[in-house]
Design a protein around this motif. Structure first.
Motif, short mmCIF file in Angstrom:
data_model
loop_
_atom_site.label_atom_id
_atom_site.label_comp_id
_atom_site.label_asym_id
_atom_site.label_seq_id
_atom_site.Cartn_x
_atom_site.Cartn_y
_atom_site.Cartn_z
N LYS A 66 -2.74 -11.76 9.31
CA LYS A 66 -3.69 -12.03 8.22
C LYS A 66 -3.15 -13.08 7.24
O LYS A 66 -3.76 -13.33 6.21
CB LYS A 66 -3.98 -10.73 7.46
N GLY A 67 -1.99 -13.63 7.55
CA GLY A 67 -1.40 -14.63 6.67
C GLY A 67 -0.70 -14.05 5.46
O GLY A 67 -0.43 -14.75 4.49
N LEU A 68 -0.39 -12.75 5.49
CA LEU A 68 0.32 -12.09 4.39
C LEU A 68 1.81 -12.04 4.68
O LEU A 68 2.22 -12.06 5.84
CB LEU A 68 -0.22 -10.66 4.20
N ALA A 69 2.59 -11.95 3.64
CA ALA A 69 4.04 -11.85 3.82
C ALA A 69 4.40 -10.48 4.39
O ALA A 69 3.77 -9.47 4.08
CB ALA A 69 4.73 -12.04 2.47
N LEU A 116 -0.77 3.24 -0.90
CA LEU A 116 0.03 2.99 0.29
C LEU A 116 -0.05 1.50 0.65
O LEU A 116 -1.15 0.99 0.86
CB LEU A 116 -0.47 3.84 1.45
N PRO A 117 1.08 0.82 0.73
CA PRO A 117 1.08 -0.60 1.07
C PRO A 117 0.99 -0.80 2.58
O PRO A 117 1.90 -1.30 3.22
CB PRO A 117 2.40 -1.11 0.50
N CYS A 118 -0.13 -0.36 3.12
CA CYS A 118 -0.35 -0.40 4.57
C CYS A 118 -1.68 -1.07 4.84
O CYS A 118 -2.60 -0.96 4.04
CB CYS A 118 -0.40 1.02 5.12
N GLU A 119 -1.77 -1.68 5.98
CA GLU A 119 -3.02 -2.32 6.38
C GLU A 119 -4.05 -1.26 6.77
O GLU A 119 -3.71 -0.21 7.29
CB GLU A 119 -2.78 -3.31 7.51
N GLU A 120 -5.31 -1.59 6.52
CA GLU A 120 -6.41 -0.65 6.74
C GLU A 120 -6.48 -0.15 8.19
O GLU A 120 -6.86 0.99 8.43
CB GLU A 120 -7.75 -1.31 6.38
N ALA A 148 -2.75 -7.91 16.64
CA ALA A 148 -1.99 -8.67 15.66
C ALA A 148 -1.18 -9.76 16.35
O ALA A 148 -0.43 -9.48 17.27
CB ALA A 148 -1.06 -7.74 14.88
N ALA A 149 -1.35 -10.99 15.88
CA ALA A 149 -0.57 -12.10 16.42
C ALA A 149 0.87 -11.97 15.96
O ALA A 149 1.13 -11.61 14.82
CB ALA A 149 -1.16 -13.42 15.95
#
Length: 128
Positions: free
Chosen positions: A50-53, A68-72, A115-116
């Motif tokens: 997603k282009g996030l760090a 929670l710092p997790c992807e949906e 996920a790439a």
């Protein structure tokens, strides 16, 4: 989603809630921390796609009020299943534990599949 939200989703899979299953609430935070560590690499690959760090280390919560710092993709499918599997481990029904554990693993793998990921060149200057 907060950790309470994740716990509520997990308890919904058991057709219960925090009021009826208060014994699970006390164990939720450490179990969620285990899940965050287990899914760390998948979460980072989703962030990269997603282009996030990337996160530098697996997140760790200290209270259930924390976000929670997790992807949906993980929050909505894999993590509730994984939390249920861990919460019911001591209930004595290992077939039920296995069912939720399999659901967790499959959902985590499905989330990571899209996920790439960067490819590392293992051949230096074209040498094998």
């Amino acid at each position: 989603m907060t950790s309470y939200g994740l716990l509520d989703a997990a308890l919904a899979l058991l057709l219960t809630n925090r009021g009826l299953a208060s014994e699970y609430v006390e164990y939720a935070a450490p179990l969620i921390n285990m899940l965050l560590a287990e899914t760390f690499e998948i979460n980072n690959s989703l962030r990269l796609s997603k282009g996030l760090a990337e996160l530098e280390a697996p997140p760790c919560i200290s209270s259930l009020e924390e976000e929670l710092p997790c992807e949906e993709e993980l929050l909505r499918s894999a993590l509730p299943q994984g939390l249920v599997a861990k919460l019911i481990m001591d209930d004595g029904d290992m077939s039920r534990v296995a069912y939720f554990q399999n659901q967790y693993v499959n959902a985590a793998l499905d989330a990571g599949k899209y996920a790439a990921r960067p490819i590392e060149d293992v051949y230096k200057d074209g040498e094998a």
